[in-house]
Motif scaffolding. Structure first.
Motif, PDB file in Angstrom:
ATOM      1  N   LYS A 132      39.073  34.783  35.729  1.00 45.90           N
ATOM      2  CA  LYS A 132      37.785  34.088  35.775  1.00 45.90           C
ATOM      3  C   LYS A 132      36.815  34.787  36.717  1.00 45.90           C
ATOM      4  O   LYS A 132      35.618  34.917  36.421  1.00 45.90           O
ATOM      5  CB  LYS A 132      38.002  32.643  36.229  1.00 45.90           C
ATOM      6  CG  LYS A 132      36.704  31.884  36.453  1.00 45.90           C
ATOM      7  CD  LYS A 132      36.956  30.549  37.132  1.00 45.90           C
ATOM      8  CE  LYS A 132      35.642  29.922  37.552  1.00 45.90           C
ATOM      9  NZ  LYS A 132      35.821  28.681  38.336  1.00 45.90           N
ATOM     10  N   HIS A 133      37.314  35.257  37.863  1.00 43.37           N
ATOM     11  CA  HIS A 133      36.438  35.860  38.871  1.00 43.37           C
ATOM     12  C   HIS A 133      36.331  37.380  38.725  1.00 43.37           C
ATOM     13  O   HIS A 133      35.703  38.035  39.558  1.00 43.37           O
ATOM     14  CB  HIS A 133      36.956  35.511  40.268  1.00 43.37           C
ATOM     15  CG  HIS A 133      36.854  34.050  40.595  1.00 43.37           C
ATOM     16  ND1 HIS A 133      35.659  33.411  40.794  1.00 43.37           N
ATOM     17  CD2 HIS A 133      37.813  33.102  40.742  1.00 43.37           C
ATOM     18  CE1 HIS A 133      35.866  32.130  41.059  1.00 43.37           C
ATOM     19  NE2 HIS A 133      37.159  31.915  41.032  1.00 43.37           N
ATOM     20  N   MET A 188      51.727  33.189  40.211  1.00 47.70           N
ATOM     21  CA  MET A 188      51.823  32.040  39.325  1.00 47.70           C
ATOM     22  C   MET A 188      50.785  32.205  38.217  1.00 47.70           C
ATOM     23  O   MET A 188      49.819  32.970  38.344  1.00 47.70           O
ATOM     24  CB  MET A 188      51.570  30.747  40.097  1.00 47.70           C
ATOM     25  CG  MET A 188      52.544  30.533  41.252  1.00 47.70           C
ATOM     26  SD  MET A 188      54.289  30.497  40.749  1.00 47.70           S
ATOM     27  CE  MET A 188      54.367  28.883  39.967  1.00 47.70           C
ATOM     28  N   LEU A 189      50.964  31.463  37.128  1.00 45.74           N
ATOM     29  CA  LEU A 189      50.022  31.552  36.018  1.00 45.74           C
ATOM     30  C   LEU A 189      48.605  31.234  36.483  1.00 45.74           C
ATOM     31  O   LEU A 189      47.636  31.860  36.049  1.00 45.74           O
ATOM     32  CB  LEU A 189      50.439  30.583  34.905  1.00 45.74           C
ATOM     33  CG  LEU A 189      49.575  30.602  33.647  1.00 45.74           C
ATOM     34  CD1 LEU A 189      49.583  31.974  32.997  1.00 45.74           C
ATOM     35  CD2 LEU A 189      50.036  29.535  32.664  1.00 45.74           C
ATOM     36  N   ALA A 190      48.498  30.274  37.398  1.00 44.76           N
ATOM     37  CA  ALA A 190      47.171  29.908  37.919  1.00 44.76           C
ATOM     38  C   ALA A 190      46.518  31.092  38.633  1.00 44.76           C
ATOM     39  O   ALA A 190      45.298  31.259  38.573  1.00 44.76           O
ATOM     40  CB  ALA A 190      47.290  28.721  38.859  1.00 44.76           C
ATOM     41  N   ASP A 191      47.322  31.924  39.318  1.00 46.24           N
ATOM     42  CA  ASP A 191      46.768  33.097  39.990  1.00 46.24           C
ATOM     43  C   ASP A 191      46.124  34.049  38.979  1.00 46.24           C
ATOM     44  O   ASP A 191      45.074  34.648  39.242  1.00 46.24           O
ATOM     45  CB  ASP A 191      47.870  33.843  40.750  1.00 46.24           C
ATOM     46  CG  ASP A 191      48.470  33.014  41.868  1.00 46.24           C
ATOM     47  OD1 ASP A 191      47.717  32.280  42.525  1.00 46.24           O
ATOM     48  OD2 ASP A 191      49.695  33.105  42.082  1.00 46.24           O
ATOM     49  N   LEU A 192      46.766  34.172  37.820  1.00 43.63           N
ATOM     50  CA  LEU A 192      46.249  35.071  36.797  1.00 43.63           C
ATOM     51  C   LEU A 192      44.948  34.537  36.202  1.00 43.63           C
ATOM     52  O   LEU A 192      43.985  35.287  36.024  1.00 43.63           O
ATOM     53  CB  LEU A 192      47.288  35.249  35.686  1.00 43.63           C
ATOM     54  CG  LEU A 192      48.644  35.831  36.095  1.00 43.63           C
ATOM     55  CD1 LEU A 192      49.589  35.862  34.907  1.00 43.63           C
ATOM     56  CD2 LEU A 192      48.486  37.233  36.669  1.00 43.63           C
ATOM     57  N   PRO A 212      44.401  41.088  35.114  1.00 45.26           N
ATOM     58  CA  PRO A 212      45.008  39.802  34.755  1.00 45.26           C
ATOM     59  C   PRO A 212      44.934  39.512  33.258  1.00 45.26           C
ATOM     60  O   PRO A 212      45.831  38.866  32.702  1.00 45.26           O
ATOM     61  CB  PRO A 212      44.203  38.787  35.568  1.00 45.26           C
ATOM     62  CG  PRO A 212      42.920  39.476  35.891  1.00 45.26           C
ATOM     63  CD  PRO A 212      43.264  40.922  36.033  1.00 45.26           C
ATOM     64  N   SER A 213      43.893  39.979  32.587  1.00 47.61           N
ATOM     65  CA  SER A 213      43.766  39.746  31.152  1.00 47.61           C
ATOM     66  C   SER A 213      44.904  40.415  30.388  1.00 47.61           C
ATOM     67  O   SER A 213      45.437  39.861  29.418  1.00 47.61           O
ATOM     68  CB  SER A 213      42.418  40.274  30.639  1.00 47.61           C
ATOM     69  OG  SER A 213      41.349  39.571  31.236  1.00 47.61           O
ATOM     70  N   ALA A 214      45.272  41.623  30.819  1.00 48.89           N
ATOM     71  CA  ALA A 214      46.364  42.342  30.158  1.00 48.89           C
ATOM     72  C   ALA A 214      47.686  41.620  30.337  1.00 48.89           C
ATOM     73  O   ALA A 214      48.543  41.625  29.443  1.00 48.89           O
ATOM     74  CB  ALA A 214      46.465  43.761  30.708  1.00 48.89           C
ATOM     75  N   VAL A 215      47.859  40.987  31.481  1.00 49.66           N
ATOM     76  CA  VAL A 215      49.100  40.238  31.727  1.00 49.66           C
ATOM     77  C   VAL A 215      49.122  38.975  30.878  1.00 49.66           C
ATOM     78  O   VAL A 215      50.137  38.638  30.266  1.00 49.66           O
ATOM     79  CB  VAL A 215      49.235  39.879  33.221  1.00 49.66           C
ATOM     80  CG1 VAL A 215      50.572  39.191  33.472  1.00 49.66           C
ATOM     81  CG2 VAL A 215      49.109  41.118  34.083  1.00 49.66           C
ATOM     82  N   LEU A 216      47.996  38.275  30.823  1.00 50.71           N
ATOM     83  CA  LEU A 216      47.926  37.039  30.041  1.00 50.71           C
ATOM     84  C   LEU A 216      48.067  37.319  28.552  1.00 50.71           C
ATOM     85  O   LEU A 216      48.481  36.439  27.789  1.00 50.71           O
ATOM     86  CB  LEU A 216      46.600  36.334  30.326  1.00 50.71           C
ATOM     87  CG  LEU A 216      46.474  35.711  31.723  1.00 50.71           C
ATOM     88  CD1 LEU A 216      45.033  35.319  32.012  1.00 50.71           C
ATOM     89  CD2 LEU A 216      47.399  34.509  31.868  1.00 50.71           C
ATOM     90  N   ASP A 217      47.734  38.530  28.141  1.00 49.38           N
ATOM     91  CA  ASP A 217      47.834  38.909  26.732  1.00 49.38           C
ATOM     92  C   ASP A 217      49.203  39.536  26.446  1.00 49.38           C
ATOM     93  O   ASP A 217      49.308  40.680  26.024  1.00 49.38           O
ATOM     94  CB  ASP A 217      46.709  39.886  26.376  1.00 49.38           C
ATOM     95  CG  ASP A 217      46.667  40.190  24.885  1.00 49.38           C
ATOM     96  OD1 ASP A 217      47.194  39.383  24.094  1.00 49.38           O
ATOM     97  OD2 ASP A 217      46.097  41.242  24.520  1.00 49.38           O
TER      98      ASP A 217
END
Length: 329
Positions: free
Chosen positions: A187-188, A178-182, A208-213
């Motif tokens: 963050k951690h 889920m988006l929250a998992d990313l 996760p940063s690459a996925v969010l971007d």
């Protein structure tokens, strides 16, 4: 930090009132978010309330909820770009009313966003003695099986069944993450499990940063989950929502409701009996007895209510207090 449940509930309601929601609507949003928090899904609680404020800060004023089409057994509404907690709650209540004269009813909502946990609405249906099925579509963030480019939303689906005791509710997202998992992983500074995400260029990644971007994630359950996500996408489109809406806009919400009494009057009692049969099933691990969906959620909520408080990150409370301070006098 720890925050009292009553304080958190009042805080969220105060914040929502700054954006034009009346007292009843603010209480509905607050109740849903706090219920989510108490059931152990903190990403959908006060953290989600902060997301709501960020979305509302960047939005044009929302409009009223309007009826698009209606029959004795169907209802299609336009949410006026209001948060889905309000829109889906109204749809749920109106379909319950329709079930007084129709054994099966169906409803949709478009032009809304952030409908929250489907189990919330299914619990309301079950309390009325009704069975429900819900599906939703959203902005593209998930790749179909065998692809590395987003076409689906996280597309949750959920079933809820009344029993003589607690309802049986199965509520899942059809994406592997889920988006929250990313956002939590970012963050951690944690890596994602391998094989679940792609970069914007289609390369596999655990960052996760690459996925969010601009990247994408896979569906849950391989080709079977991909098929379920496709079905949810089409059901959401049946609401009239956009095929590929921007994130947090025009999610398609679909709800199907059945009165079991019209088909099997003793269904709740037999459903309860089957739950006990499930409990009596021999477990693989004797220290992990078999349970049915929603049981852990109910138990945790009762524990949290008894404690009267819950743990939350300071930054979320501070952000909400800052938003509440903007409330008109």
């Amino acid at each position: 930090m720890k925050i009292r449940i009553a304080e958190a509930r009042a805080l969220v309601a105060d914040v929502m009132s700054t954006y034009g929601y009346d007292a009843e609507q603010s209480a509905i949003i607050s109740d849903h978010l706090i219920d989510t928090e108490l059931r152990g899904f903190s990403q959908g609680g006060l953290a989600r309330a902060v997301t709501l404020t960020e979305r509302l800060d960047d939005s044009e004023p929302f409009g009223p909820i309007t009826t698009i089409q209606e029959t004795v057994s169907s209802l299609a509404i336009d949410g006026g770009d209001q948060a889905g907690y309000i829109v889906a709650r109204e749809l749920t209540e109106r379909l319950i009313d329709k079930c007084e004269t129709s054994a099966a009813v169906v409803g949709t909502a478009r032009n809304t966003w952030c409908t929250g946990m489907f189990s919330y609405y299914l619990e309301i249906l079950a309390a009325a003695g009704l069975m429900g099925f819900i599906a939703s579509s959203g902005g593209p963030y998930v790749a179909p099986y065998g692809a590395s480019e987003a076409r689906f939303g996280t597309n949750p689906v959920a079933f809820g069944f009344p029993t003589d005791k607690d309802p049986v509710i199965w509520d899942i997202g059809t994406s592997s993450l889920m988006l929250a998992d990313l956002t939590i992983a970012k963050k951690h500074g944690a890596e994602l499990p391998t094989g679940l995400a792609f970069t914007a260029s289609g390369e596999t990644t655990t960052d996760p940063s690459a996925v969010l971007d601009g990247g994408t994630i896979t569906t849950w359950g391989g080709h079977k989950g991909s098929g379920l996500a496709l079905a949810a996408q089409l059901l959401g489109m049946m609401a009239g929502s956009a095929i590929a809406p921007p994130w947090l806009t025009d999610m398609g919400f679909f709800m199907f409701v059945v009165d079991p009494a019209a088909l099997s009057p003793d269904f709740p009692a037999r459903a309860s009996e089957f739950v006990e049969i499930m409990h009596a099933t021999r477990p693989v691990d004797r220290d992990q007895p078999v349970r049915v969906p929603f049981e852990r959620s109910i138990a945790l909520r009762e524990q949290m209510r008894a404690a009267g408080e819950f743990e939350v990150e300071d930054r979320f409370v501070e952000a909400l207090r800052g938003a509440a301070s903007r409330r008109p006098a």
